[in-house]
Design an enzyme around this catalytic site. Sequence first.
Site, PDB file in Angstrom:
ATOM      1  N   ARG A 165       0.886  -1.321   0.119  1.00  0.00           N
ATOM      2  CA  ARG A 165       0.098  -0.097   0.154  1.00  0.00           C
ATOM      3  C   ARG A 165       0.836   1.209  -0.040  1.00  0.00           C
ATOM      4  NH1 ARG A 165      -2.505  -3.543  -1.014  1.00  0.00           N
ATOM      5  NH2 ARG A 165      -4.415  -4.474   0.026  1.00  0.00           N
ATOM      6  N   SER A 237     -11.024  -0.139   2.498  1.00  0.00           N
ATOM      7  CA  SER A 237     -10.280  -0.469   4.056  1.00  0.00           C
ATOM      8  C   SER A 237      -9.621   0.753   4.534  1.00  0.00           C
ATOM      9  CB  SER A 237      -9.445  -1.683   3.580  1.00  0.00           C
ATOM     10  OG  SER A 237      -9.880  -2.796   2.955  1.00  0.00           O
ATOM     11  N   GLU A 333      -4.470   3.757   6.208  1.00  0.00           N
ATOM     12  CA  GLU A 333      -4.160   3.595   5.011  1.00  0.00           C
ATOM     13  C   GLU A 333      -4.304   5.211   4.000  1.00  0.00           C
ATOM     14  OE1 GLU A 333      -5.478   0.932   2.041  1.00  0.00           O
ATOM     15  OE2 GLU A 333      -5.567  -0.710   3.288  1.00  0.00           O
TER      16      GLU A 333
END
Length: 337
Positions: A165, A237, A333
């Site tokens: 990520r 997410s 994130e």
Amino acid sequence: MLPIQSNFSLQHANTLGLPAIARHFLRLTDTQQLAELCLDPVLSVLPWRILGGGSNLVLADEINALVIAVELKGRRLLKEDDDAWYITAAAGENWHEFVQWTLAQGWAGLENLSLIPGTVGAAPVQNIGAYGVEIKDSLFELTAYRLSDGQARVFSAAECQFAYRDSCFKQAEADQWLIAEVVFRLPKITSLKTNYGDIEQELQVLGQRTAQAVAQAVIHVRQRKLPDPAVMGNAGSFFKNPIVSNALRASVLAAHPELVSYPAGPAHYKLAAGWLIERAGWKGRQLGPVGMYQKQALVLVNHGGATQHDVVLLTQAVQADVRAQFGVELEAEPVWW
């Protein structure tokens, strides 16, 4: 003259639905506009923020910057050789629509990344991934423009410094480049990746084992587990799956034998953040106008009227409880403006 808008609302330009006002705003439809921006005596000295689909952002109430919404369009087969097809797409293309288009042409490889919100240009920044596949697996190169002077540069996949990520565009090169075009290399001989999550079960229901069937399975799973941003504000997410040492994993496993984890290289494991958050009591729980989604604990949702401050409070509360219960640090994130 550049079509600059002032005091522009970004509430409908971020999937969390947070209220935010951009001091200046531009819809970028041609890279030539960047050259004009670099020469503008007022706009060139402001901070610039690059906006894709707004699906991975947590916005402050006021953005004292020039926000550039990348709306460059175009996609085509660039070339092919004996082993692969090379497909190029402009940064403003919708990611999911691009994936489905490649599959319709018979070019497999991106099917596991179906229904991920956002744009083609934003995808490499986050190194988006799902169901055992990441964008780094198929990205060949990309063209980006340096914001300081408008000069173009081609980045190879290696130069993007992809990680989980992550990429150089989130780290060392953050806020320095505007990604304009991405080239993907999709192999002519590929193996389907179906042994992750509920994909295999969905394929058995569909009765097919093709790339398009995998895409349909992924779509079904995501629709079942994740809220539609148009109905309930969210950024997908919200926390990364933490990568921990074997020792820490063993410690958590001793107390919680049902721990969900996966090998992540030498002497490390990746823990399922959603499992940790659910066990810490946050699945379906609210804190003010925000909460963790009742069907998927990994997703932070806006029940209405939330601001960045509300998101900060919930993020810190979830992190504190997971740390206290498991000794594991969770990292958010999204990008914070």
